[in-house]
Design a protein around this motif. Sequence first.
Motif, mmCIF file in Angstrom:
data_model
loop_
_atom_site.group_PDB
_atom_site.id
_atom_site.type_symbol
_atom_site.label_atom_id
_atom_site.label_comp_id
_atom_site.label_asym_id
_atom_site.label_seq_id
_atom_site.Cartn_x
_atom_site.Cartn_y
_atom_site.Cartn_z
ATOM 1 N N TYR A 283 0.941 -1.216 0.096
ATOM 2 C CA TYR A 283 -0.013 0.064 -0.025
ATOM 3 C C TYR A 283 0.982 1.284 0.007
ATOM 4 C CZ TYR A 283 -3.977 -2.985 1.161
ATOM 5 O OH TYR A 283 -4.916 -4.182 1.028
ATOM 6 N N ASP A 284 2.073 1.199 0.663
ATOM 7 C CA ASP A 284 3.003 2.484 0.717
ATOM 8 C C ASP A 284 3.598 2.565 -0.835
ATOM 9 O OD1 ASP A 284 4.201 4.423 2.213
ATOM 10 O OD2 ASP A 284 6.033 3.263 1.601
ATOM 11 N N LEU A 285 3.629 1.630 -1.527
ATOM 12 C CA LEU A 285 4.286 1.742 -2.717
ATOM 13 C C LEU A 285 3.312 2.362 -3.806
ATOM 14 C CD1 LEU A 285 6.152 -1.728 -3.204
ATOM 15 C CD2 LEU A 285 7.195 0.500 -2.965
ATOM 16 N N ILE A 286 2.037 2.268 -3.386
ATOM 17 C CA ILE A 286 1.087 2.995 -4.282
ATOM 18 C C ILE A 286 1.545 4.353 -4.182
ATOM 19 C CG2 ILE A 286 -1.380 3.358 -4.569
ATOM 20 C CD1 ILE A 286 -2.013 0.553 -3.550
ATOM 21 N N PHE A 287 1.543 4.965 -2.838
ATOM 22 C CA PHE A 287 1.611 6.176 -2.488
ATOM 23 C C PHE A 287 3.182 6.706 -3.289
ATOM 24 C CE2 PHE A 287 -1.222 5.539 0.889
ATOM 25 C CZ PHE A 287 -1.874 6.627 0.872
ATOM 26 N N VAL A 288 4.124 5.868 -2.980
ATOM 27 C CA VAL A 288 5.331 6.101 -3.719
ATOM 28 C C VAL A 288 5.069 6.256 -5.170
ATOM 29 C CG1 VAL A 288 7.667 5.271 -4.087
ATOM 30 C CG2 VAL A 288 6.627 4.918 -1.861
ATOM 31 N N GLY A 289 4.397 5.208 -5.799
ATOM 32 C CA GLY A 289 4.251 5.585 -7.348
ATOM 33 C C GLY A 289 3.494 6.822 -7.845
ATOM 34 N N ILE A 290 2.735 7.378 -6.917
ATOM 35 C CA ILE A 290 2.016 8.540 -7.060
ATOM 36 C C ILE A 290 2.895 9.643 -7.102
ATOM 37 C CG2 ILE A 290 0.210 10.256 -6.655
ATOM 38 C CD1 ILE A 290 -1.599 7.692 -5.459
ATOM 39 N N PHE A 291 3.958 9.540 -6.139
ATOM 40 C CA PHE A 291 4.859 10.671 -5.790
ATOM 41 C C PHE A 291 5.965 10.824 -6.993
ATOM 42 C CE2 PHE A 291 3.707 9.917 -0.904
ATOM 43 C CZ PHE A 291 2.766 10.838 -0.965
ATOM 44 N N LEU A 292 6.250 9.541 -7.188
ATOM 45 C CA LEU A 292 7.283 9.389 -8.414
ATOM 46 C C LEU A 292 6.765 9.713 -9.853
ATOM 47 C CD1 LEU A 292 9.133 6.226 -7.492
ATOM 48 C CD2 LEU A 292 10.209 8.434 -7.371
#
Length: 334
Positions: free
Chosen positions: A71-80
């Motif tokens: 789930y944290d990688l989903i946020f990381v993907g949006i930020f990147l």
Amino acid sequence: MFTLNRANLKSSHQVVWLIIDFLMLGLLIFNLALIIFDSIYSFEAIQNFLGAHVGPFKEAYDPIHKNFIFYDLIFVGIFLTEFVVRWTSAIITKVYARWYFYPFIHWYDLVGCIPTGGFRFLRVLRVISIIYRLHKYNIIDVTKTRVFRFINFYYEAFLEELSDRIVIKVLSGAQNEINQGSPLFDRIQNKILYPRREMISDWISARVAQAAEEGYVPNRGALRSYLENRVDNSLKQNTELSRLRFLPVVGPTIQETLEEAVGDIVADVIHQILDDLASTRNHAFIEDIVNVFLPNPEHQDADEVTNEELIKLLDEIIEAIKKQVRVKHWRKAL
């Protein structure tokens, strides 16, 4: 809370980017809150407490906790993705001289995207950068928030305490050098002031002439009247001069004439002095004074008493400065 300036937001030429900033700010705050909650949730006591009081919530959150990295990688993907879009825009608009400058300048955006350990909490740097950017464009005003006033107060207090200690340390070192016979006076007098005697004389001469002209010339009549009255009063109180009036026939006349003559002489002398000071004729006089205070190093005599007094004077001046530096101005705001 922040006050949103909608007028500046509408008039801005970067409305789209500012809207993205608000969206990213919301996602970052939500993501950081989720990270903090998940860190707390890791404690078994917390899980037992939630299971006992809010069982459905615990059952719903357990899968998220077990797969939190996903789930944290989903946020990381949006930020990147947002980072790459901004980087591409910077390349197209040629914001920086080289295309690869952007990730180095905005390193804090990348560091926070590392989805492991304490690196996650570095996303707060990105929150700060977005808030700063919104403040820079006058969309929000952080200076009116309680958080900013709180942080700024202690930041200023810290800087004042740090700078005070540094200044006192430097001044104490200067005092020790002076009291131990440092050649500071000789260097200042012989290496700095003496080679500039002519410049100092010209500057003082010009300042004295300006002060005399502005203060004396407009009040010349009033000054003459004041001087004549003061001289007249002084002469009337003089015992020897008052005895002249007892001379037969000519006594009062001599006394009156003498009073007028003395008054005119004193007023004329003072007026002449002030006229000279208010003109370029004062240069020679000022130059003589400067030469007395700044004699030629090859001909000046050693004066131990004078040097000791100067050292004492400078030591007292530095001590007074140190006392003033020790004043804690930030405490007055409490």
